[in-house]
Write an enzyme that holds these catalytic residues in place. Structure first.
Site, PDB file in Angstrom:
ATOM      1  N   GLY A  80      62.737  73.685  55.279  1.00  0.00           N
ATOM      2  CA  GLY A  80      62.623  74.196  53.915  1.00  0.00           C
ATOM      3  C   GLY A  80      63.490  73.417  52.952  1.00  0.00           C
ATOM      4  O   GLY A  80      64.104  73.974  52.035  1.00  0.00           O
ATOM      5  N   ALA A  81      63.530  72.097  53.135  1.00  0.00           N
ATOM      6  CA  ALA A  81      64.496  71.262  52.418  1.00  0.00           C
ATOM      7  C   ALA A  81      64.036  70.823  51.038  1.00  0.00           C
ATOM      8  O   ALA A  81      64.786  70.155  50.329  1.00  0.00           O
ATOM      9  CB  ALA A  81      64.810  70.022  53.258  1.00  0.00           C
ATOM     10  N   GLY A  85      65.462  75.007  46.546  1.00  0.00           N
ATOM     11  CA  GLY A  85      66.458  76.046  46.747  1.00  0.00           C
ATOM     12  C   GLY A  85      67.617  75.670  47.637  1.00  0.00           C
ATOM     13  O   GLY A  85      68.201  74.583  47.515  1.00  0.00           O
ATOM     14  N   TYR A 110      61.253  92.161  55.884  1.00  0.00           N
ATOM     15  CA  TYR A 110      62.159  91.041  55.593  1.00  0.00           C
ATOM     16  C   TYR A 110      63.492  91.266  56.294  1.00  0.00           C
ATOM     17  O   TYR A 110      64.026  90.369  56.962  1.00  0.00           O
ATOM     18  CB  TYR A 110      62.372  90.890  54.091  1.00  0.00           C
ATOM     19  CG  TYR A 110      63.332  89.771  53.738  1.00  0.00           C
ATOM     20  CD1 TYR A 110      62.984  88.438  53.966  1.00  0.00           C
ATOM     21  CD2 TYR A 110      64.586  90.046  53.205  1.00  0.00           C
ATOM     22  CE1 TYR A 110      63.860  87.406  53.651  1.00  0.00           C
ATOM     23  CE2 TYR A 110      65.470  89.023  52.893  1.00  0.00           C
ATOM     24  CZ  TYR A 110      65.100  87.702  53.124  1.00  0.00           C
ATOM     25  OH  TYR A 110      65.986  86.683  52.820  1.00  0.00           O
ATOM     26  N   GLY A 118      67.683  74.938  50.821  1.00  0.00           N
ATOM     27  CA  GLY A 118      67.422  73.798  51.693  1.00  0.00           C
ATOM     28  C   GLY A 118      67.654  72.479  51.001  1.00  0.00           C
ATOM     29  O   GLY A 118      68.226  71.546  51.585  1.00  0.00           O
TER      30      GLY A 118
END
Length: 319
Positions: free
Chosen positions: A21-22, A25, A177, A27
């Site tokens: 997830g880079a 945000g 979640y 990441g």
């Protein structure tokens, strides 16, 4: 008393980090910080265009940065296996930062279970299992590799509903979640126990960003604008990334440790320190059950035997 700040990130030259997830945000902030400190950073993202755009942004602020894109869809076991196969061809892999995640989406199934549990936990469980040997070999006999799992304060009050992992018996977005974030912590602590039992040169850590303004809030519908408000009032991505960076790089971070923002009851702060995990998150029996269920659902076994001690209790006084 002060905690870990960006100034405390040590030189990372010679190390290779894979960050999921880079492209945005937390990441992105983690990846940029590591690249600035000399690490080679693999940006593992689902969307190539966004991944390459993130690389370009890092190059603008850190021209000497060595980054590359790796296609990874954590909802797809075939994609996870393909990404792991490519990562194994790297010269080395010292840091695996399992950061990617989704938050409160409409109900949908991935890998036969609800998507938050699948992407936030199962995908990272599978990726970790597939890359564990690579991390071990890169560390060598005297080195040290680290696995960092991004959890959340949302784990507090959560439980694992093994009888409703697909949401067929009811679906509340925030509840699921929290379940996925509890799974992140249970996995981390169980992984730590098993790595210690194996006397491994790989260590496991967990972290959380407090409440940070990121794209995770895109599923909040008319309240999605709160992401910018949160970033301004509480944590922006750079601040939210500090606990992960502490877990990944600090010599003071202890294996099996859990780190979060060092201020305002773990919600925000411009430094990082110890975080508080619930008793449920540290339950070894629950963690062992989750471990076995994760193997069943993914078909991927990290190959680590359990440490018997936490499950036996104190038998020292028995005759």
């Amino acid at each position: 008393m002060t905690g870990f700040t960006s100034d405390d990130i040590p030189d990372c030259s010679g190390k290779t980090a894979l960050v999921t997830g880079a492209n945005t945000g937390l990441g992105y902030a983690i990846s940029e910080a590591l690249a600035r400190k000399g690490a080679e950073v693999i940006l593992a993202c689902r969307d190539e265009e966004k991944g390459e755009a993130a690389r370009a942004r890092i190059a603008e602020t850190a021209p000497e940065a060595n980054t590359r894109y790796l296609q990874l869809d954590l909802a797809d076991l075939d994609s996870i296996k393909a990404a792991a196969a490519k990562a194994k061809k790297e010269k080395r892999l010292d840091l695996l930062i399992n950061n990617a995640g989704i938050m409160v989406p409409p109900l949908r199934l991935e890998m036969g279970v609800e998507s938050q549990f699948a992407i936030n936990h199962l995908g990272h469980f599978a990726l970790t299992g597939l890359l564990l040997n690579k991390l071990t070999k890169s560390a060598g006999k005297k080195g040290h590799a680290r696995i960092v799992n991004q959890a959340s304060i949302a784990h507090k009050g959560a439980r694992i509903d093994f009888d409703n992992l697909d949401g067929s018996k009811g679906y509340l977005r925030q509840k699921f979640y929290g379940q996925s974030k509890l799974a992140n912590l249970l996995f981390t602590f169980e992984l730590d126990r098993r790595l210690r039992a194996a006397q491994s040169n790989v260590s496991a850590y967990a972290c959380h960003p407090g409440i940070a303004g990121t794209e995770l809030m895109r599923n909040l519908g008319p309240f999605a604008f709160m992401g910018k408000v949160v970033g301004a009032v509480l944590n922006n991505p750079d601040e939210g990334a500090l606990p992960a960076l502490m877990a990944a790089t600090s010599p003071d971070a202890e294996p099996g440790g859990y780190y979060g923002p060092y201020g305002l009851v773990e919600i925000s702060g411009r430094s990082a320190g110890r975080a508080i995990a619930t008793a449920t998150a540290r339950d070894p029996l629950l963690a062992a059950r989750l471990w076995d269920k994760s193997i069943e659902l993914t078909g991927i076994d990290p190959g680590l035997a359990p440490d018997a001690a936490p499950y036996l209790g104190d038998i020292s006084s028995e005759s």
